[in-house]
Design a protein around this motif. Structure first.
Motif, short mmCIF file in Angstrom:
data_model
loop_
_atom_site.label_atom_id
_atom_site.label_comp_id
_atom_site.label_asym_id
_atom_site.label_seq_id
_atom_site.Cartn_x
_atom_site.Cartn_y
_atom_site.Cartn_z
N LYS A 42 0.83 -1.22 0.00
CA LYS A 42 0.00 0.00 0.00
C LYS A 42 0.86 1.26 0.00
CE LYS A 42 -3.81 2.10 2.62
NZ LYS A 42 -4.68 1.97 3.82
N LYS A 43 1.96 1.22 0.77
CA LYS A 43 2.85 2.38 0.87
C LYS A 43 3.79 2.48 -0.32
CE LYS A 43 2.84 2.74 5.92
NZ LYS A 43 3.66 2.64 7.15
N GLY A 44 3.89 1.41 -1.10
CA GLY A 44 4.77 1.42 -2.28
C GLY A 44 6.24 1.39 -1.93
N THR A 45 6.59 0.77 -0.80
CA THR A 45 8.00 0.65 -0.43
C THR A 45 8.71 -0.30 -1.39
OG1 THR A 45 7.61 -1.22 1.05
CG2 THR A 45 7.36 0.99 1.99
N PRO A 46 10.05 -0.25 -1.42
CA PRO A 46 10.77 -1.19 -2.30
C PRO A 46 10.40 -2.64 -2.02
CG PRO A 46 12.27 0.53 -1.53
CD PRO A 46 10.96 0.74 -0.81
N LEU A 47 10.30 -3.01 -0.73
CA LEU A 47 9.88 -4.36 -0.37
C LEU A 47 8.46 -4.63 -0.86
CD1 LEU A 47 10.06 -7.07 1.18
CD2 LEU A 47 9.35 -5.83 3.22
N GLY A 48 7.60 -3.65 -0.69
CA GLY A 48 6.20 -3.80 -1.11
C GLY A 48 6.06 -4.02 -2.59
N LYS A 49 6.83 -3.30 -3.39
CA LYS A 49 6.76 -3.45 -4.85
C LYS A 49 7.22 -4.84 -5.28
CE LYS A 49 7.33 1.47 -5.89
NZ LYS A 49 8.23 2.53 -6.41
N LYS A 50 8.29 -5.32 -4.64
CA LYS A 50 8.77 -6.67 -4.96
C LYS A 50 7.75 -7.72 -4.54
CE LYS A 50 13.75 -5.75 -4.52
NZ LYS A 50 14.97 -6.08 -3.75
N ALA A 51 7.20 -7.54 -3.35
CA ALA A 51 6.25 -8.50 -2.81
C ALA A 51 4.98 -8.58 -3.64
CB ALA A 51 5.90 -8.15 -1.37
N LYS A 52 4.53 -7.43 -4.17
CA LYS A 52 3.27 -7.38 -4.92
C LYS A 52 3.33 -8.28 -6.15
CE LYS A 52 -0.23 -4.14 -6.58
NZ LYS A 52 -0.63 -4.93 -7.77
N GLU A 53 4.48 -8.37 -6.78
CA GLU A 53 4.62 -9.21 -7.97
C GLU A 53 4.30 -10.66 -7.64
OE1 GLU A 53 8.53 -8.70 -9.54
OE2 GLU A 53 8.36 -6.51 -9.66
N TYR A 54 4.74 -11.11 -6.48
CA TYR A 54 4.49 -12.50 -6.07
C TYR A 54 3.06 -12.67 -5.56
CZ TYR A 54 9.56 -13.03 -6.27
OH TYR A 54 10.87 -13.06 -6.69
N MET A 55 2.59 -11.74 -4.73
CA MET A 55 1.27 -11.85 -4.12
C MET A 55 0.16 -11.85 -5.15
SD MET A 55 2.07 -9.28 -0.94
CE MET A 55 0.41 -9.21 -0.27
N ASP A 56 0.29 -11.03 -6.21
CA ASP A 56 -0.74 -10.94 -7.24
C ASP A 56 -0.89 -12.26 -8.00
OD1 ASP A 56 -1.36 -8.40 -6.53
OD2 ASP A 56 -0.36 -7.42 -8.22
N LYS A 57 0.16 -13.05 -8.02
CA LYS A 57 0.13 -14.34 -8.71
C LYS A 57 -0.19 -15.48 -7.75
CE LYS A 57 4.26 -13.65 -10.43
NZ LYS A 57 5.54 -13.85 -11.18
N GLY A 58 -0.39 -15.14 -6.47
CA GLY A 58 -0.68 -16.16 -5.48
C GLY A 58 0.54 -16.97 -5.07
N GLU A 59 1.71 -16.42 -5.31
CA GLU A 59 2.95 -17.12 -4.96
C GLU A 59 3.52 -16.57 -3.65
OE1 GLU A 59 5.56 -16.77 -8.29
OE2 GLU A 59 4.27 -17.93 -9.61
N ARG A 159 -10.06 -8.61 -3.48
CA ARG A 159 -8.61 -8.56 -3.63
C ARG A 159 -8.17 -9.53 -4.72
NH1 ARG A 159 -6.81 -9.37 2.35
NH2 ARG A 159 -6.01 -11.26 1.38
N ASP A 160 -7.10 -9.15 -5.42
CA ASP A 160 -6.59 -10.00 -6.50
C ASP A 160 -6.29 -11.41 -6.00
OD1 ASP A 160 -6.76 -8.02 -8.41
OD2 ASP A 160 -4.67 -7.39 -8.19
N ASP A 161 -5.74 -11.52 -4.78
CA ASP A 161 -5.37 -12.85 -4.29
C ASP A 161 -6.55 -13.61 -3.69
OD1 ASP A 161 -5.45 -11.07 -2.18
OD2 ASP A 161 -3.71 -11.90 -1.15
N ASP A 162 -7.77 -13.05 -3.78
CA ASP A 162 -8.98 -13.76 -3.36
C ASP A 162 -9.77 -14.32 -4.55
OD1 ASP A 162 -8.59 -13.46 -0.66
OD2 ASP A 162 -9.87 -11.69 -0.46
N ARG A 163 -9.33 -14.04 -5.78
CA ARG A 163 -10.01 -14.62 -6.94
C ARG A 163 -9.84 -16.14 -6.92
NH1 ARG A 163 -7.41 -13.42 -11.33
NH2 ARG A 163 -5.72 -12.19 -10.39
N GLU A 164 -10.88 -16.87 -7.35
CA GLU A 164 -10.88 -18.33 -7.18
C GLU A 164 -9.67 -18.99 -7.80
OE1 GLU A 164 -13.51 -22.35 -8.17
OE2 GLU A 164 -14.50 -20.39 -8.20
N GLU A 165 -9.30 -18.58 -9.01
CA GLU A 165 -8.16 -19.24 -9.66
C GLU A 165 -6.86 -18.99 -8.91
OE1 GLU A 165 -8.94 -15.37 -12.05
OE2 GLU A 165 -10.06 -16.85 -10.89
#
Length: 213
Positions: A42-59, A159-165
């Motif tokens: 949410k804050k767009g920190t460097p860690l957050g940006k890296k983490a978002k790539e994985y979280m959005d894919k459910g990884e 949330r993107d990570d709550d989509r069924e797939e």
């Protein structure tokens, strides 16, 4: 020295709900890597940006990002419920090493057992308010007005990570990377199994019994 607990189980098992309540009642610190990471996103920190790539894919977010974050927030006197951490053997070993340096260890690991289809129903039906953070469920806890927050009137989102797939992919990732932790903690003799498919209050009362609260 205060108790350190690990809550283990698939996404949607109710670990977070139970951890927050137990932590409040016992005066423990609730460490949820999911909450910490979402805040960083949410804050767009460097860690957050890296983490978002994985979280959005459910990884899962890589170990090195998680371990550094956990070490920063770990209180020196102990008394923590680790919710969603560790997720891999490498993280478990890193956590053991970190705690050992502080003269501590893990006192108990609670495994929240829930069937896959229950997890999918719980998570894919979840809706959140992007403004005030209120959480709803289209079946179990729907808002008064369809898809609109009761508190502030903002349109609810999934949330993107709550989509069924993505949820099903998260379950596959859990089985592949996290289930080996069950054997890891069983060998240490500190694993406790809990049927988390029951009603929330029933699960909580059983949880208090098994951790000696």
């Amino acid at each position: 020295m205060r108790k350190n607990l690990v809550f283990l189980g698939p996404p949607g098992a109710g670990k977070g709900t139970q951890a927050k309540r137990l932590a409040q009642e016992l005066g423990l610190m609730h460490i949820s890597t999911g909450d910490i990471l979402r805040e960083a996103v949410k804050k767009g920190t460097p860690l957050g940006k890296k983490a978002k790539e994985y979280m959005d894919k459910g990884e899962l977010v890589p170990d090195d990002l998680i371990v550094a974050l956990i070490e920063e927030v770990m209180p020196p006197e102990g008394g923590v419920i680790f919710d969603g951490f560790p997720r891999t053997i490498a993280q478990a070993e890193a956590l053991d090493e970190m705690l050992s340096k502080k003269g501590m260890g893990i006192d108990a690991v609670v495994l929240f057992d829930v069937p896959d289809e229950v997890v999918v129903e719980r998570l894919s039906g979840r809706r959140v308010c992007p403004s005030c953070g209120a959480v709803y469920h289209i079946k179990f806890n729907p808002p008064e007005n369809d898809e609109v927050c009761d508190r502030c009137g903002t349109k609810l989102i999934q949330r993107d990570d709550d989509r069924e797939e993505v949820v099903r992919n998260r379950l596959e990732v859990y089985r592949r990377q996290t289930e080996p932790l069950i054997e890891y903690y069983e060998r240490k003799g500190i694993l406790i199994r809990l049927d988390a498919s029951k009603e929330i209050e029933e699960v909580y009362q059983e949880l208090k019994k098994v951790v000696g609260a």
